[in-house]
Every structure is written in C-alpha cells, then in structure tokens.
Write a protein that holds these residues in place. Sequence first.
Motif, mmCIF file in Angstrom:
data_model
loop_
_atom_site.group_PDB
_atom_site.id
_atom_site.type_symbol
_atom_site.label_atom_id
_atom_site.label_comp_id
_atom_site.label_asym_id
_atom_site.label_seq_id
_atom_site.Cartn_x
_atom_site.Cartn_y
_atom_site.Cartn_z
ATOM 1 N N GLN A 89 29.256 -28.996 31.327
ATOM 2 C CA GLN A 89 29.716 -30.271 31.893
ATOM 3 C C GLN A 89 31.058 -30.105 32.598
ATOM 4 O O GLN A 89 31.301 -30.718 33.643
ATOM 5 N N CYS A 99 30.854 -38.027 38.496
ATOM 6 C CA CYS A 99 29.831 -38.092 37.436
ATOM 7 C C CYS A 99 28.531 -37.532 37.974
ATOM 8 O O CYS A 99 28.025 -37.989 38.995
ATOM 9 N N PHE A 100 27.955 -36.559 37.264
ATOM 10 C CA PHE A 100 26.731 -35.911 37.751
ATOM 11 C C PHE A 100 25.472 -36.464 37.078
ATOM 12 O O PHE A 100 24.377 -35.962 37.285
ATOM 13 N N GLN A 101 25.633 -37.467 36.243
ATOM 14 C CA GLN A 101 24.566 -38.416 35.869
ATOM 15 C C GLN A 101 23.452 -37.935 34.933
ATOM 16 O O GLN A 101 22.660 -38.744 34.472
ATOM 17 N N ARG A 102 23.376 -36.626 34.662
ATOM 18 C CA ARG A 102 22.179 -36.192 33.934
ATOM 19 C C ARG A 102 22.389 -36.098 32.417
ATOM 20 O O ARG A 102 21.483 -35.695 31.686
ATOM 21 N N CYS A 103 23.578 -36.453 31.950
ATOM 22 C CA CYS A 103 23.897 -36.248 30.523
ATOM 23 C C CYS A 103 23.329 -37.335 29.627
ATOM 24 O O CYS A 103 23.149 -37.116 28.433
ATOM 25 N N VAL A 104 23.080 -38.522 30.174
ATOM 26 C CA VAL A 104 22.725 -39.645 29.298
ATOM 27 C C VAL A 104 21.367 -39.410 28.629
ATOM 28 O O VAL A 104 21.221 -39.552 27.410
ATOM 29 N N THR A 190 23.747 -45.204 34.535
ATOM 30 C CA THR A 190 24.167 -44.018 35.280
ATOM 31 C C THR A 190 22.950 -43.234 35.762
ATOM 32 O O THR A 190 22.108 -42.834 34.960
ATOM 33 N N HIS A 291 27.396 -38.422 23.402
ATOM 34 C CA HIS A 291 27.931 -38.764 24.720
ATOM 35 C C HIS A 291 29.467 -38.706 24.714
ATOM 36 O O HIS A 291 30.075 -38.415 25.738
ATOM 37 N N SER A 294 30.287 -35.262 25.291
ATOM 38 C CA SER A 294 30.097 -34.940 26.718
ATOM 39 C C SER A 294 31.368 -35.172 27.533
ATOM 40 O O SER A 294 31.675 -34.419 28.465
ATOM 41 N N TYR A 295 32.098 -36.236 27.183
ATOM 42 C CA TYR A 295 33.288 -36.575 27.953
ATOM 43 C C TYR A 295 34.393 -35.535 27.811
ATOM 44 O O TYR A 295 35.298 -35.471 28.646
ATOM 45 N N CYS A 298 32.890 -33.268 30.958
ATOM 46 C CA CYS A 298 32.775 -33.755 32.344
ATOM 47 C C CYS A 298 34.112 -34.237 32.897
ATOM 48 O O CYS A 298 34.481 -33.907 34.022
ATOM 49 N N LYS A 299 34.836 -35.007 32.101
ATOM 50 C CA LYS A 299 36.093 -35.561 32.628
ATOM 51 C C LYS A 299 37.147 -34.452 32.793
ATOM 52 O O LYS A 299 38.037 -34.566 33.634
ATOM 53 N N GLU A 445 35.168 -45.218 33.897
ATOM 54 C CA GLU A 445 34.156 -44.632 33.023
ATOM 55 C C GLU A 445 34.807 -43.934 31.823
ATOM 56 O O GLU A 445 34.255 -43.907 30.735
HETATM 57 FE FE1 SF4 Z 1 28.545 -38.890 33.943
HETATM 58 FE FE2 SF4 Z 1 30.184 -37.653 32.254
HETATM 59 FE FE3 SF4 Z 1 28.362 -39.427 31.357
HETATM 60 FE FE4 SF4 Z 1 27.647 -37.004 32.292
HETATM 61 S S1 SF4 Z 1 28.889 -37.432 30.446
HETATM 62 S S2 SF4 Z 1 26.659 -38.957 32.742
HETATM 63 S S3 SF4 Z 1 29.093 -36.738 33.967
HETATM 64 S S4 SF4 Z 1 30.132 -39.838 32.679
#
Ligand code: SF4
Length: 481
Positions: A89, A99-104, A190, A291, A294-295, A298-299, A445
Amino acid sequence: MPLKTPEEYLDSIKRPVNLYMFGKKVENFWTHPIIRPSINTVMKIYELAQMEEYKDIMTAKSHLTGEIVNRFTHIHQSTDDLIKKVKMQRLLGQKTACCFQRCVGFDTANALFSVTYEMDKKYDTDYHERFKRYWIEVQNQDLMVGGAMTDTKGNRGIRPKDQPDPDAFLHAVEKREDGVIIRGAKIHQTGFLNSHRAIIMPTLSLREGEEEYAISCGVDTNAEGITMIYGRQSCDTRKLEEGKLDIGNFKYGGQEIFVIFDDVFIPNENILMNGEVEFASELVNRFAGFHRQSYGGCKVGVGDALIGASALISEYHGVDRSSHIKDKLVEMIQLNETLFSSGIACSALGFQRPAGNYEMDMLIANVCKQNVTRFPYEIARLAEDLAGGLICTMPSEEDFNSADIGHYLRKYLDTTDEPVKNRFRLLRFIENLTMGVASVSYRTESMHGAGSPQAQRIMISRQANWEEKKNLVKTILDIDK
Ligand code: SF4
Ligand code: FE
C-alpha cells in the motif's frame, strides 16, 4: 496465472452501469475526464503486479487454489503477508499519490474469512464454503471488489429499526426461497464504479430484533436496481479544462460513489450473513481493524510523494540549505515514518484465527489510524508552509501559455535555474494534495476513512487492558498484600 494486465482490467470494466454525475446519466464512464484518472490509478495496481521487480510484494500464492494471485485478493496466511500488505500500500501511494481504491474489498474478504467460519461453527450454516467459492472466482479472474459498509444512518440518535425511514440502514426487505431482496444506500463507496463486484456489510453492531439489517452479501456492481451517483471533489471540473497542469496530479485520482440499492436481488450463493446479529459487530470491527492497518501504508506512500514535492520546491526556491527548511522536512519524515511504524507493528504482532487466516493486532491498528487522523494534517501544513502562498494565488496554465501575458509570469515567477513551468507543476501538485481533488485521499479520508476518530478511541479503550496495567503498579507497590 490469473493476473489481469492493465488493459484486460480496463476492457473488463467497460460495461453498462447506471451512473449519474451533475444530474445526468453517464455513458461509457471510462472515457469521462473526471473519472478516467481514478481508472488509471487502479490500472497501476494491475501493472505493478505484472512486474518482476514487484512480484514479491504485489502477488501471493493463494491458499485456496495454489495459484499466484494479486495480493489484493489474498487471504493473509502469516504475519509476513500482513507486513507485505502494508508495504504494497505504501508503494502504491508513492506511485499514484492518491487513493488506489482496491483495499476495501481486500479488507472485507479477510474479515469475512474468519467471521463466516465462526458463524458456521455456531449455527451449522455454510457461509464459509460460500465465501470461499465466491472468493476463488475473484482470485481466478483477478477481480476488483469494493466493500460496502457505510449506511446513510438517518438520525444518529436512534436505532435502525426506529428510523422514520426504514431504508436509512440497508436491509433485507424480502426473503425468498432462492435469495433476498435488499434496499438502502451505501455512501463513501471508494472505487465502487471501478469494481467488478462489491461485498455489502452491516455498518454497526446489531441487536436481537434487528435481523433484517444483519446482511452481508456479494453483488455485481452493475446488478439491476443499483444506481450510482458520482461524488464531487474539490476542483474536480479542472479536469474538464483544456490544459492539464492546473489539475496538479493529472494522471491519477481517487473515486467515491453514492450507491443506491433499490430492491436488488441477491441469490443464496452470494449471501454471507443473513440475520446473525451477534456477528455484525465482529464483522464491523475486524473489517475496520484491517482497514485501519491499511492506512499505515497508503497514507504513508502519499505522504512520501508530498514530502518529495516539498523538498523539491524548497530547492526550486533556493532555500533548501536553510536550517529551518531542513528541520521542517525532517519533521515531515518523522511524522510519516511514525505512521508506517504502527502499520508495520500491528502487522508484525498479528495472530492466527481459528479459520487459519492471520489478523492484525487490533489495538495497534486503531492507534495507527488514530495517528492518521492527525499526522497527515500536520504534514500538509508543513508542505503548505514550504510551498508558500503562491499555491493559492497562482494564475492558470492558460495565462502561462498566453502570447499576451505569459512572458510576464515566466519573468516574475522565475527563481533558480529550474524552468518556471516545473515550479508551476509542483505548486499545483501540492495544492492538489492539500486542498484540491487529492486532498480527499490525503486529508479528509485520513480523518473519516475506516471510521472517524471517535470510532478508534472506542476500540483503543476496549483493547487497552486497563486491569493488567493497574495490576502492574499494584504488584510493584505491594498493594493488596
Ligand atoms: Fe484508498 Fe487507502 Fe482505503 Fe486503500 S486503504 S482504499 S488507498 S484510503
Ligand atoms: Fe478509505
């Protein structure tokens, strides 16, 4: 090997959907200039997974099929998998700066893997087998899956059942022999439009009598009865303008959709929870935990790009040797790496569930996300400090290109040997991340994604093990002896 190329992914999402933007129906959404950057971002995931250099981080061996799959479809089998998830991430945040959107869907799947197993143990249901069948299809076709949790919630002070509008929380309105009919809406979705499928989950802990709201199921994003409304983001119409430099990050972007489920039929084989109210909180908490982990990746990756832009603009301004500038850049690094530390720590301290999959440490994942509600704001503040006020007073790209006045801007905005155009590009990039379209991905976000700050504080309080801490000091001081 079931890995789609970026082009195959793009072709696979070219399907009719019921999408609206600015009050009008959108056809061929993949060609729309406001939407296209969000698709480019997802394509980057598919691209990196094809590259030898990133194979170890972007792919994994499926424990369901033995095949090499995109890591975004993997069920974690070790703490090493959890660590690689966060590193992946960060990498994608660095490559796309959004945000690349595929993590949710990825985080939903990992939560459902253990929750469906535990539901079956208690109720002798077959949700776990259903989930595995569903997810093997996802892995084999390298599908992008959204995760639909957040309901519109109506009046926050009252329970779902007591809402004046019963659809304020998505619910099953009809149970049939072959499935259920669901109605409601999910917001902040997302990447929903860019996903082939989505998995619906309840949004909060549920009680007896609220069975109709305890629904989790897989759904195709183009299913009959689904309407999508594209979420606006600050300065989004700059993407409709002729030039591209005023956009800032003109290649990539995030995507948020308001999704309405107007009597959507879900066949039995796609239902993964149906009335088991006591498991709703487990699903919500485990998903949120994954999730929040995940942050911590990604962040941080997006932060890397913003820190890079801040360092570069300092050079372009000729102030990079100044000690207070260096100090601000160091502070940005310290904040960013602190976020990464908790993302990695909650992964390294992960544990195995009875279902066999691995889960992150819940306390540290919540601490990680709580820090994310603050540090990116401070990093953004420092970036704005280093960029200077021009990020919000600078004329447009068209002015720079104008035969009449462009020469004035090139003359008076010149700083060092670097062409003025590059200074312009960087300032727009920083503007984009701190107050433009990408500020959704980086700032708001960070605050509200994966749950608002109070949601983490509740979990931190629950996980803190107060008694153990009190006992530590009692033991040291011989209290109770
Ligand atoms: Fe987006 Fe981060 Fe959520 Fe992945 S973890 S969907 S990059 S905000
Ligand atoms: Fe998010």
